[in-house]
Design a protein around this motif. Structure first.
Motif: not given
Length: 496
Positions: A58-63, A79-85, A106-111
């Motif tokens: 349930a945790s999410r980024l604060q930004t 290497y942007s998140y939108l390109n990852f998506a 998801e942020y971890n998967q993106y990195c």
């Protein structure tokens, strides 16, 4: 480009980063497209994995998602998140979700997705020693390949330390007892915790709140008692109003860095709600869940503020926690099966720095004297990530300012800005002495002020989109070894 230059059959990198967390990973992604710039980033871990002990569902980024590895420096980066998506088929679900804040998983998967595409990373290499050859102006980075066990030494001209922070544990906490643990290992210990008859969470930051909420969801299933104790006077929210967010701007960093160390220290002590609180949505979720649980079950749950943990006694089947209530000046004890310390993180210089420690600058308090461009040494060769809360303010750990810091470091290293750097974005003015200067400026809005120095050495992928005719920070010069001219030979602090 990551191919190091060869001098006398030796490979010398222009820049070498130690530690691959989000900040150095972003620097690697921004460095890769720069023509003629060789760099390498090392990490002892075998792969990228961001705080695995706190990847709660349930945790999410604060930004917002724009605080990814590259967007705030180069929105066109692949290497942007939108390109990852887009590349992973998540762009439309992300669009429909209408939520700017990414789940931490998801942020971890993106990195991890970015890390697997970059050619300038080397995982599984543990750095053990740094040395400096003053005659050549070259750093020797020695370590061990964890897979083969073979030692190896890399050479470079500049260093960026990105080893990150480590869990902070108060002196009175017996970490040798397996029933006492830091929040950093929560996910690995969750099954054990839920086998206990009582669990106590200490602290009132975001991590402690997330763990309490996570355990609260299963409290009636497992039947444990759940306690949440903090020395803070209340469970206070992270302030997230828009004018306050301007305190993570370059404008505020400029203002904060110019203050005396004493004033900065007092300011930071009074700004904890800006970077240490709990997001308001989670506080409300916790309250609502407590309300719902109490409706259907007689759960055993205790929340107490204003209590400082004095001691943990480990004898017996239960841990005995001894607290002191600040306002009542009242001592109290609590029996519990296990303790989770949500006591935060702290920065420590890594041991391998000893060989070059004499080059690093410290202030009168023994803290790193971090320069405005994030340099920490007498020559402007060594830079640091996420260690400047006392010099650069609350923007230091902020993911949203990672790109700004990396663009600034690249400008200092290269002698020009490969990516535009915003130097004034805030509507408010923090330094009153700048009001007159702004009034005397021509028509352009301070909200659009950008520093960018065009360079022929930047590839098309990294070309800034807005340029001003400003003087380069430094000119190229001949290397100390006498022959080749390096893109990194631009004088930095030596010219001051």
């Amino acid at each position: 480009m990551t191919t190091p230059k060869k001098e006398n059959d030796r490979r010398i990198f222009d820049l070498l980063g130690i530690g691959i967390g989000p900040f150095n990973l972003g620097l690697a992604a921004l460095s890769e497209p720069i023509d003629g710039f060789s760099c390498l980033f090392l990490d002892a871990k075998t792969e990228f994995d961001w705080h695995p002990g706190m990847l709660l569902s349930a945790s999410r980024l604060q930004t917002p998602f724009m605080s990814d590895l590259v967007t705030m420096a180069d929105p066109t980066s692949r290497y942007s998140y939108l390109n990852f998506a887009k590349q992973t088929g998540r762009l439309y679900p992300f669009y429909i979700r209408e939520n700017f804040f990414l789940p931490r998983n998801e942020y971890n998967q993106y990195c991890q997705w970015v890390s697997k595409q970059l050619s300038n990373l080397r995982f599984g290499f543990k750095v053990t020693q740094l040395d400096y050859n003053a005659g050549e102006g070259i750093y020797h980075v020695t370590g061990v390949d964890r897979r083969s066990g073979q030692p190896q030494t890399y050479l470079c001209r500049k260093l960026v330390l990105g080893t990150g922070t480590t869990p902070y544990v108060p002196d009175n906490c017996p970490m040798h007892d397996p029933r006492v643990m830091h929040s950093a290992s929560y996910m690995q210990q969750k099954t054990y915790l839920q086998s206990q008859s009582a669990i106590t969470v200490i602290g009132s930051g975001q991590s402690a709140a997330e763990i309490f909420y996570d355990l609260l969801q299963d409290i009636d299933t497992y039947g444990y008692q759940l306690n949440w104790m903090t020395r803070s006077p209340r469970f206070y929210p992270l302030e997230y109003t828009k004018l306050t967010l301007e305190m993570t701007s370059p404008d505020y960093v400029d203002y904060f860095h110019e203050l005396s160390p004493e004033k900065r220290s007092r300011l930071i002590a009074n700004q904890k709600s800006l970077y240490k609180g709990i997001n308001a949505e989670l506080i409300n979720d916790i309250y609502d869940l407590l309300y719902q649980k109490r409706l259907v079950s007689d759960i055993q749950c205790q929340l107490l503020t204003n209590v400082a943990l004095d001691k943990i006694e480990t004898s017996g089947d239960k841990l005995t926690l001894k607290f002191n209530h600040f306002e009542q000046e009242y001592a109290l004890e609590q029996q519990t099966g296990a303790v989770v310390l949500g006591t935060g993180y702290q920065y420590r210089l890594p041991e391998f720095i000893q060989g070059i420690k004499s080059q690093i600058e410290f202030d009168d308090r023994g803290q790193l004297a971090i320069q405005r461009d994030y340099g920490i040494d007498i020559r402007g060769d060594i830079f640091i990530q996420n260690a400047g809360l006392h010099t650069h303010g609350i923007s230091s750990p902020d993911l949203g300012m990672g790109c700004y810091r990396n663009a600034t470091i690249l400008q200092a290293v290269l002698g020009y800005a490969p990516y535009p750097i915003e130097d004034s974005i805030a509507f408010q003015t923090f330094d009153p002495t700048k009001i007159r200067a702004q009034q005397n400026q021509p028509t352009s809005s301070p909200h659009s002020a950008i520093t960018a120095t065009p360079s022929k050495t930047v590839s098309s992928a990294a070309q800034p989109t807005q340029h001003r005719n400003v003087e380069p920070l430094a000119a190229l010069r001949i290397s100390p070894s006498g022959g080749s001219v390096s893109v990194l030979m631009a004088p930095h602090k030596e010219a001051q």
